[in-house]
Design a protein around this motif. Structure first.
Motif, short mmCIF file in Angstrom:
data_model
loop_
_atom_site.label_atom_id
_atom_site.label_comp_id
_atom_site.label_asym_id
_atom_site.label_seq_id
_atom_site.Cartn_x
_atom_site.Cartn_y
_atom_site.Cartn_z
N TRP A 266 -59.76 -102.23 -42.42
CA TRP A 266 -60.13 -102.33 -43.82
C TRP A 266 -59.02 -101.73 -44.64
O TRP A 266 -58.61 -100.59 -44.38
N ILE A 267 -58.50 -102.49 -45.62
CA ILE A 267 -57.45 -101.97 -46.47
C ILE A 267 -57.79 -102.18 -47.94
O ILE A 267 -58.60 -103.05 -48.28
N ARG A 268 -57.18 -101.36 -48.80
CA ARG A 268 -57.31 -101.51 -50.24
C ARG A 268 -55.91 -101.71 -50.79
O ARG A 268 -55.05 -100.84 -50.62
N VAL A 269 -55.69 -102.85 -51.41
CA VAL A 269 -54.39 -103.16 -52.00
C VAL A 269 -54.61 -103.78 -53.37
O VAL A 269 -55.48 -104.64 -53.53
N ASP A 270 -53.90 -103.31 -54.36
CA ASP A 270 -54.02 -103.79 -55.73
C ASP A 270 -55.47 -103.75 -56.23
O ASP A 270 -55.94 -104.66 -56.92
N GLY A 271 -56.21 -102.71 -55.87
CA GLY A 271 -57.58 -102.54 -56.34
C GLY A 271 -58.62 -103.39 -55.61
O GLY A 271 -59.80 -103.32 -55.92
N LYS A 272 -58.21 -104.18 -54.64
CA LYS A 272 -59.13 -105.02 -53.87
C LYS A 272 -59.28 -104.43 -52.47
O LYS A 272 -58.30 -104.01 -51.86
N THR A 273 -60.50 -104.40 -51.97
CA THR A 273 -60.79 -103.88 -50.64
C THR A 273 -61.29 -105.00 -49.75
O THR A 273 -62.13 -105.80 -50.17
N GLY A 274 -60.78 -105.05 -48.53
CA GLY A 274 -61.22 -106.07 -47.59
C GLY A 274 -60.75 -105.80 -46.18
O GLY A 274 -59.98 -104.87 -45.93
N ARG A 275 -61.23 -106.64 -45.28
CA ARG A 275 -60.88 -106.54 -43.86
C ARG A 275 -59.74 -107.51 -43.58
O ARG A 275 -59.76 -108.65 -44.02
#
Length: 178
Positions: free
Chosen positions: A35-44
Motif C-alpha cells: 500500500w502506497i500513498r503518492v500525490d495524495g492518493k492511497t492504493g495497493r
C-alpha cells in the motif's frame, strides 16, 4: 545532426521511465501488494512494469504513476517496515464532561472494536481546549491498511452510542449575535 537531436528528445521521457523503472526494481522501495500513498492518493500496487506502477485505490480506481515520477517524488509505503497502521482520530466533548471520564469511554470504545489490536494499547490524549469544546486525540492500531476504513467507521459509529450511555455531550458551535 538535427535528426539525432529530434530522436534524442523524443526518447528522453521513455528512456527516463525505463531507467527509473530499473532503479525502482534494484532498490525495491515498493513491491506488488504494498500500500502506497503518492500525490495524495492511497492504493495497493497492482503492477510494476518498465514504464509505470499501477495502483488500485479503495474505490477501485486505477492510478498509473510513471516510474520517472515515482522515482523523482517522495511517496509513503504504508506496508513497510510493518503492515501495522496507527489510526489517529480527533473527537471533541463539552467542557461539562470530565476529561478522565471522556478518556475512559473513548479507550473502552477503541478496545471493543474487533479489528483494533490489543498491542500497542489504544491511547487517548487531551489535545486542546477550543472555543466550544475540549478536543481529544485517539490513537489505536490495526493490522494493515485494509482495516483502517472499517475500524474508523466502527469507532465513529460506536462513539454516539457510548456517549449517550455515559451522558457525555458531543458539542456543536453556538454563536450568539447581538
Amino acid at each position: 545532426g538535427v535528426g539525432s537531436l529530434v530522436i534524442g528528445l523524443a526518447l528522453q521521457e521513455p528512456l527516463g521511465n525505463v531507467f527509473s523503472g530499473l532503479m525502482l526494481l534494484f532498490e525495491h522501495p515498493v513491491a506488488i501488494g504494498d500500500w502506497i500513498r503518492v500525490d495524495g492518493k492511497t492504493g495497493r500496487v497492482l503492477e510494476m512494469n518498465w514504464r509505470a506502477v499501477n495502483i488500485v485505490t479503495m474505490t477501485q480506481e486505477t492510478i498509473v504513476v510513471p516510474n520517472s515520477s515515482l522515482y523523482k517524488t517522495s511517496f509513503e509505503n504504508l506496508s513497510r517496515p510493518t503492515p501495522l497502521r496507527i489510526v489517529n482520530l480527533e473527537m471533541a466533548y463539552s467542557y461539562n464532561d470530565p476529561p478522565n471520564r471522556v478518556k475512559e469511554v473513548l479507550t473502552a470504545i477503541a478496545k471493543s472494536i474487533p479489528s483494533v489490536l490489543a498491542e500497542p494499547t489504544p491511547v487517548v490524549r487531551t489535545a486542546k481546549y477550543g472555543d466550544f469544546s475540549i478536543s481529544y486525540e485517539v490513537f489505536f492500531a490495526v493490522a494493515n491498511q485494509e482495516s483502517v476504513p472499517l475500524a474508523k467507521d466502527d469507532f465513529m459509529t460506536r462513539i454516539w452510542y457510548a456517549s449517550q450511555r455515559a451522558n457525555l455531550t458531543i458539542p456543536y458551535p453556538i454563536q450568539t449575535e447581538i
